[in-house]
Write a protein that holds these residues in place. Structure first.
Motif, short mmCIF file in Angstrom:
data_model
loop_
_atom_site.label_atom_id
_atom_site.label_comp_id
_atom_site.label_asym_id
_atom_site.label_seq_id
_atom_site.Cartn_x
_atom_site.Cartn_y
_atom_site.Cartn_z
N THR A 66 0.84 -1.19 0.00
CA THR A 66 0.00 0.00 0.00
C THR A 66 0.88 1.24 0.00
O THR A 66 1.76 1.38 0.85
CB THR A 66 -0.92 0.02 1.25
OG1 THR A 66 -1.70 -1.18 1.25
CG2 THR A 66 -1.84 1.22 1.22
N ASP A 69 -0.48 7.99 0.76
CA ASP A 69 -1.22 8.90 -0.14
C ASP A 69 -0.30 9.90 -0.85
O ASP A 69 -0.46 10.14 -2.04
CB ASP A 69 -2.31 9.65 0.62
CG ASP A 69 -3.49 8.76 0.98
OD1 ASP A 69 -3.63 7.68 0.36
OD2 ASP A 69 -4.26 9.13 1.88
N ASP A 70 0.65 10.46 -0.11
CA ASP A 70 1.52 11.47 -0.73
C ASP A 70 2.40 10.85 -1.81
O ASP A 70 2.65 11.45 -2.86
CB ASP A 70 2.37 12.20 0.31
CG ASP A 70 3.33 11.28 1.05
OD1 ASP A 70 3.01 10.10 1.28
OD2 ASP A 70 4.43 11.76 1.39
N SER A 72 1.61 8.13 -3.60
CA SER A 72 0.70 7.81 -4.70
C SER A 72 0.44 9.04 -5.56
O SER A 72 0.45 8.97 -6.79
CB SER A 72 -0.61 7.25 -4.14
OG SER A 72 -1.47 6.90 -5.20
N THR A 73 0.23 10.18 -4.91
CA THR A 73 0.00 11.44 -5.63
C THR A 73 1.23 11.83 -6.44
O THR A 73 1.13 12.21 -7.61
CB THR A 73 -0.38 12.56 -4.65
OG1 THR A 73 -1.59 12.19 -3.98
CG2 THR A 73 -0.58 13.88 -5.36
#
Length: 128
Positions: A66, A69-70, A72-73
């Motif tokens: 996983t 988020d940062d 992935s962005t």
């Protein structure tokens, strides 16, 4: 070549060099992070048309990791930037789409890109 054409060409070349340098810096920043997480491959699907576009999906191998988020962005932004650098303006009109695949182990990127277009066949008959 006129002075304005020279200026335009120089400006475009400068912008291209700046984008290339920014992509290289981002790539150098992301690579150790991805390797540190044990990621061996990144795949990003992108789509653009009607003067806009986005990254549709970012996946990594092996399955089960996983991404924060940062990260992935950042990966999505990087994939868009690489695709746009290779095919500037692909989001216009009918647009284009593709897949960026980054082999993290070999640090090799493959871009599979397609552009859409409209084709017309016209005829005019008079006095038949």
């Amino acid at each position: 070549m006129t002075n304005s054409e020279t200026t335009f060409a120089e400006t475009m070349a400068r912008w291209q060099a700046e984008r290339e340098a920014a992509n290289k810096a981002t790539r150098n920043e992301l690579l150790p992070q991805l390797r540190g997480l044990g990621i061996t491959e990144v795949t990003a699907e992108y789509e653009g048309y009607g003067d806009s576009g986005n990254i549709e999906d970012v996946t990594v191998q092996p399955v089960g990791i996983t991404l924060p988020d940062d990260l992935s962005t950042k990966l999505g932004d990087f994939a868009w930037s690489v695709a746009y650098h290779q095919h500037p303006g692909f989001e216009n009109n009918e647009g284009g789409y593709g897949t960026l695949t980054w082999d993290v182990i070999a640090d090799s990127i493959t871009l599979d890109h397609a552009d859409r277009y409209v084709e017309c066949s016209h005829s005019f008959d008079e006095g038949l």
